[in-house]
Write a protein that holds these residues in place. Structure first.
Motif, PDB file in Angstrom:
ATOM      1  N   HIS A  82     -35.619 -51.814  29.473  1.00 45.96           N
ATOM      2  CA  HIS A  82     -35.394 -50.716  30.413  1.00 45.96           C
ATOM      3  C   HIS A  82     -36.250 -49.485  30.113  1.00 45.96           C
ATOM      4  N   SER A  83     -37.149 -49.603  29.154  1.00 43.56           N
ATOM      5  CA  SER A  83     -38.054 -48.511  28.767  1.00 43.56           C
ATOM      6  C   SER A  83     -37.305 -47.198  28.549  1.00 43.56           C
ATOM      7  N   MET A  84     -36.335 -47.247  27.657  1.00 46.99           N
ATOM      8  CA  MET A  84     -35.496 -46.080  27.401  1.00 46.99           C
ATOM      9  C   MET A  84     -35.836 -45.464  26.046  1.00 46.99           C
ATOM     10  N   SER A  85     -35.598 -44.175  25.930  1.00 47.63           N
ATOM     11  CA  SER A  85     -35.792 -43.483  24.653  1.00 47.63           C
ATOM     12  C   SER A  85     -34.580 -43.742  23.757  1.00 47.63           C
ATOM     13  N   ASN A  86     -34.713 -43.388  22.492  1.00 41.19           N
ATOM     14  CA  ASN A  86     -33.606 -43.566  21.553  1.00 41.19           C
ATOM     15  C   ASN A  86     -32.371 -42.791  21.984  1.00 41.19           C
ATOM     16  N   SER A  87     -32.571 -41.573  22.445  1.00 45.59           N
ATOM     17  CA  SER A  87     -31.417 -40.758  22.826  1.00 45.59           C
ATOM     18  C   SER A  87     -30.729 -41.302  24.080  1.00 45.59           C
ATOM     19  N   CYS A  88     -31.494 -41.860  25.026  1.00 44.52           N
ATOM     20  CA  CYS A  88     -30.893 -42.439  26.240  1.00 44.52           C
ATOM     21  C   CYS A  88     -30.071 -43.674  25.903  1.00 44.52           C
ATOM     22  N   VAL A  89     -30.608 -44.524  25.033  1.00 48.31           N
ATOM     23  CA  VAL A  89     -29.874 -45.728  24.631  1.00 48.31           C
ATOM     24  C   VAL A  89     -28.629 -45.344  23.840  1.00 48.31           C
ATOM     25  N   ALA A  90     -28.777 -44.366  22.966  1.00 45.36           N
ATOM     26  CA  ALA A  90     -27.644 -43.909  22.170  1.00 45.36           C
ATOM     27  C   ALA A  90     -26.528 -43.390  23.066  1.00 45.36           C
ATOM     28  N   GLN A  91     -26.885 -42.642  24.075  1.00 43.90           N
ATOM     29  CA  GLN A  91     -25.891 -42.115  25.003  1.00 43.90           C
ATOM     30  C   GLN A  91     -25.250 -43.242  25.811  1.00 43.90           C
ATOM     31  N   HIS A  92     -26.045 -44.207  26.227  1.00 46.74           N
ATOM     32  CA  HIS A  92     -25.549 -45.322  27.034  1.00 46.74           C
ATOM     33  C   HIS A  92     -24.525 -46.166  26.267  1.00 46.74           C
ATOM     34  N   PHE A  93     -24.793 -46.434  24.995  1.00 50.37           N
ATOM     35  CA  PHE A  93     -23.915 -47.285  24.190  1.00 50.37           C
ATOM     36  C   PHE A  93     -22.947 -46.509  23.305  1.00 50.37           C
ATOM     37  N   GLY A  94     -23.013 -45.199  23.338  1.00 50.07           N
ATOM     38  CA  GLY A  94     -22.093 -44.385  22.547  1.00 50.07           C
ATOM     39  C   GLY A  94     -22.407 -44.423  21.059  1.00 50.07           C
ATOM     40  N   LEU A  95     -23.674 -44.361  20.749  1.00 52.29           N
ATOM     41  CA  LEU A  95     -24.132 -44.384  19.363  1.00 52.29           C
ATOM     42  C   LEU A  95     -24.871 -43.097  19.040  1.00 52.29           C
ATOM     43  N   SER A  96     -25.284 -42.981  17.794  1.00 47.93           N
ATOM     44  CA  SER A  96     -26.120 -41.866  17.377  1.00 47.93           C
ATOM     45  C   SER A  96     -27.581 -42.256  17.572  1.00 47.93           C
ATOM     46  N   LYS A  97     -28.407 -41.288  17.972  1.00 43.50           N
ATOM     47  CA  LYS A  97     -29.830 -41.601  18.126  1.00 43.50           C
ATOM     48  C   LYS A  97     -30.461 -41.919  16.770  1.00 43.50           C
ATOM     49  N   ASN A  98     -29.883 -41.380  15.705  1.00 42.41           N
ATOM     50  CA  ASN A  98     -30.357 -41.712  14.364  1.00 42.41           C
ATOM     51  C   ASN A  98     -30.057 -43.164  14.010  1.00 42.41           C
ATOM     52  N   THR A  99     -28.940 -43.664  14.493  1.00 50.21           N
ATOM     53  CA  THR A  99     -28.590 -45.071  14.275  1.00 50.21           C
ATOM     54  C   THR A  99     -29.596 -45.975  14.956  1.00 50.21           C
ATOM     55  N   ILE A 100     -29.952 -45.648  16.197  1.00 48.56           N
ATOM     56  CA  ILE A 100     -30.944 -46.437  16.936  1.00 48.56           C
ATOM     57  C   ILE A 100     -32.280 -46.423  16.189  1.00 48.56           C
ATOM     58  N   ALA A 101     -32.692 -45.249  15.719  1.00 45.87           N
ATOM     59  CA  ALA A 101     -33.960 -45.129  14.992  1.00 45.87           C
ATOM     60  C   ALA A 101     -33.930 -45.960  13.705  1.00 45.87           C
ATOM     61  N   LYS A 102     -32.799 -45.941  13.007  1.00 37.70           N
ATOM     62  CA  LYS A 102     -32.661 -46.715  11.784  1.00 37.70           C
ATOM     63  C   LYS A 102     -32.746 -48.205  12.080  1.00 37.70           C
ATOM     64  N   TRP A 103     -32.076 -48.652  13.129  1.00 35.31           N
ATOM     65  CA  TRP A 103     -32.116 -50.065  13.528  1.00 35.31           C
ATOM     66  C   TRP A 103     -33.540 -50.485  13.879  1.00 35.31           C
ATOM     67  N   LYS A 104     -34.254 -49.606  14.583  1.00 36.20           N
ATOM     68  CA  LYS A 104     -35.634 -49.943  14.959  1.00 36.20           C
ATOM     69  C   LYS A 104     -36.520 -50.116  13.719  1.00 36.20           C
ATOM     70  N   LYS A 105     -36.304 -49.278  12.710  1.00 41.46           N
ATOM     71  CA  LYS A 105     -37.065 -49.400  11.471  1.00 41.46           C
ATOM     72  C   LYS A 105     -36.697 -50.698  10.739  1.00 41.46           C
ATOM     73  N   LEU A 106     -35.403 -51.018  10.716  1.00 42.03           N
ATOM     74  CA  LEU A 106     -34.949 -52.224  10.015  1.00 42.03           C
ATOM     75  C   LEU A 106     -35.457 -53.494  10.677  1.00 42.03           C
ATOM     76  N   PHE A 107     -35.472 -53.511  11.993  1.00 39.61           N
ATOM     77  CA  PHE A 107     -35.830 -54.720  12.730  1.00 39.61           C
ATOM     78  C   PHE A 107     -37.237 -54.674  13.311  1.00 39.61           C
ATOM     79  N   LYS A 108     -37.995 -53.637  12.973  1.00 34.64           N
ATOM     80  CA  LYS A 108     -39.405 -53.506  13.368  1.00 34.64           C
ATOM     81  C   LYS A 108     -39.634 -53.741  14.863  1.00 34.64           C
ATOM     82  N   GLN A 109     -38.894 -53.021  15.690  1.00 38.55           N
ATOM     83  CA  GLN A 109     -39.050 -53.176  17.149  1.00 38.55           C
ATOM     84  C   GLN A 109     -39.794 -52.012  17.727  1.00 38.55           C
TER      85      GLN A 109
END
Length: 109
Positions: A82-109
């Motif tokens: 959906h070409s979304m930013s970290n903050s948009c995805v975080a808001q959509h799923f009720g997460l922290s944008k820092n969590t999304i960033a951490k996951w992206k680093k862990l899973f190299k996406q």
């Protein structure tokens, strides 16, 4: 005897539906028919059974949520598709944008 690491959500939600909300059985049948319930499926069941709004779900037990690798990859794929930013995805799923960033680093996406 092997011990399960998580509760049997299928059984729990089936009992709740049978005892308290039998009129919602058909609505939840597709999710309960799955062999393994993901965290996203459990949140969807909560929403359908208890008629909670998205913003209520996001605030409920936020610190107590845990996600399996498959759930994390599903969220990251959703972001990519959906070409979304970290903050948009975080808001959509009720997460922290820092969590999304951490996951992206862990899973190299």
């Amino acid at each position: 005897m092997k011990k399960n690491s998580q509760p049997d959500y299928k059984r729990i939600y089936s009992d709740i539906i049978d005892q308290k909300f039998p009129h919602k059985k058909a609505e939840c049948e597709a999710l309960l028919g799955k062999t393994i319930l993901s965290a996203m499926d459990i949140l969807e069941l909560n929403k359908r059974i208890f008629n909670t709004k998205d913003h209520e779900i996001k605030k409920m037990n936020q610190k107590l949520r845990s996600y399996h690798t498959s759930d994390i990859l599903r969220i990251l794929n959703y972001q990519k598709n959906h070409s979304m930013s970290n903050s948009c995805v975080a808001q959509h799923f009720g997460l922290s944008k820092n969590t999304i960033a951490k996951w992206k680093k862990l899973f190299k996406q």
